[in-house]
Design a protein around this motif. Structure first.
Motif, PDB file in Angstrom:
ATOM      1  N   ASN A  48       0.848  -1.187   0.000  1.00 26.54           N
ATOM      2  CA  ASN A  48       0.000   0.000   0.000  1.00 26.54           C
ATOM      3  C   ASN A  48       0.886   1.240   0.000  1.00 26.54           C
ATOM      4  OD1 ASN A  48      -2.474   1.340   0.001  1.00 26.54           O
ATOM      5  ND2 ASN A  48      -2.545   1.454   2.226  1.00 26.54           N
ATOM      6  N   TYR A  75       0.961   5.881  -0.065  1.00 21.89           N
ATOM      7  CA  TYR A  75       0.311   7.176   0.103  1.00 21.89           C
ATOM      8  C   TYR A  75       1.089   8.204  -0.703  1.00 21.89           C
ATOM      9  CZ  TYR A  75      -2.134   4.882   3.861  1.00 21.89           C
ATOM     10  OH  TYR A  75      -2.911   4.003   4.589  1.00 21.89           O
ATOM     11  N   THR A 104      -0.003   8.324   8.843  1.00 20.18           N
ATOM     12  CA  THR A 104      -0.889   7.198   8.520  1.00 20.18           C
ATOM     13  C   THR A 104      -0.088   6.000   8.020  1.00 20.18           C
ATOM     14  OG1 THR A 104      -2.694   8.720   7.989  1.00 20.18           O
ATOM     15  CG2 THR A 104      -2.869   6.474   7.129  1.00 20.18           C
ATOM     16  N   GLU A 110       1.683   4.329  10.968  1.00 23.69           N
ATOM     17  CA  GLU A 110       0.714   3.598  11.793  1.00 23.69           C
ATOM     18  C   GLU A 110       0.288   2.299  11.111  1.00 23.69           C
ATOM     19  OE1 GLU A 110      -2.296   6.592  12.316  1.00 23.69           O
ATOM     20  OE2 GLU A 110      -1.226   7.548  13.976  1.00 23.69           O
ATOM     21  N   GLU A 111       0.047   2.355   9.813  1.00 21.63           N
ATOM     22  CA  GLU A 111      -0.361   1.155   9.072  1.00 21.63           C
ATOM     23  C   GLU A 111       0.742   0.107   9.050  1.00 21.63           C
ATOM     24  OE1 GLU A 111      -1.342   0.017   4.483  1.00 21.63           O
ATOM     25  OE2 GLU A 111      -2.264   1.841   5.265  1.00 21.63           O
ATOM     26  N   GLN A 153       0.898  -1.473  12.501  1.00 19.66           N
ATOM     27  CA  GLN A 153      -0.268  -2.307  12.793  1.00 19.66           C
ATOM     28  C   GLN A 153      -0.263  -3.599  11.976  1.00 19.66           C
ATOM     29  OE1 GLN A 153      -3.987  -0.794  11.312  1.00 19.66           O
ATOM     30  NE2 GLN A 153      -5.184  -1.947  12.794  1.00 19.66           N
ATOM     31  N   LYS A 154       0.044  -3.497  10.693  1.00 21.82           N
ATOM     32  CA  LYS A 154      -0.030  -4.665   9.806  1.00 21.82           C
ATOM     33  C   LYS A 154       1.281  -5.434   9.710  1.00 21.82           C
ATOM     34  CE  LYS A 154      -3.827  -2.903   7.084  1.00 21.82           C
ATOM     35  NZ  LYS A 154      -4.349  -2.609   5.745  1.00 21.82           N
ATOM     36  N   VAL A 163       4.934  -0.278   3.862  1.00 24.84           N
ATOM     37  CA  VAL A 163       4.030   0.733   3.310  1.00 24.84           C
ATOM     38  C   VAL A 163       4.939   1.785   2.680  1.00 24.84           C
ATOM     39  CG1 VAL A 163       2.293   2.485   3.855  1.00 24.84           C
ATOM     40  CG2 VAL A 163       2.286   0.320   5.098  1.00 24.84           C
TER      41      VAL A 163
END
Length: 87
Positions: free
Chosen positions: A47, A49, A62, A65-66, A69-70, A74
């Motif tokens: 993913n 951004y 963001t 954080e992603e 968490q995952k 990213v």
């Protein structure tokens, strides 16, 4: 291969900051690096951004954080027009 081995298979929460070289919303994309950046990330299921303006800065938080968490990579793509090399 480093991304696959270190981040995808090991569950390492990596945030990659990538200069989106050659990418532009205006005009013609003249650098093949821009052509392949998003397809490459899609192929690896990463993913991302896009940061184009100062108002996009919260996307960086963001992304961190992603990733945490995952437990996977990213990407943050810094739009070529934002950092100014194509001006």
């Amino acid at each position: 291969d480093s991304i696959r081995g270190m981040a995808l298979e090991s569950g390492f929460p990596l945030v990659m900051v990538i200069g989106y070289r050659g990418w532009t919303r205006r005009g013609v994309t003249r650098d093949s690096a821009a052509t392949y950046t998003e397809p490459f990330l899609h192929a690896f299921g990463i993913n991302y951004y896009l940061v184009e303006h100062d108002e996009d800065a919260s996307r960086i938080t963001t992304a961190f954080e992603e990733a945490k968490q995952k437990k996977r990579p990213v990407a943050i793509l810094i739009g070529d027009e934002y950092h100014g090399f194509n001006r």
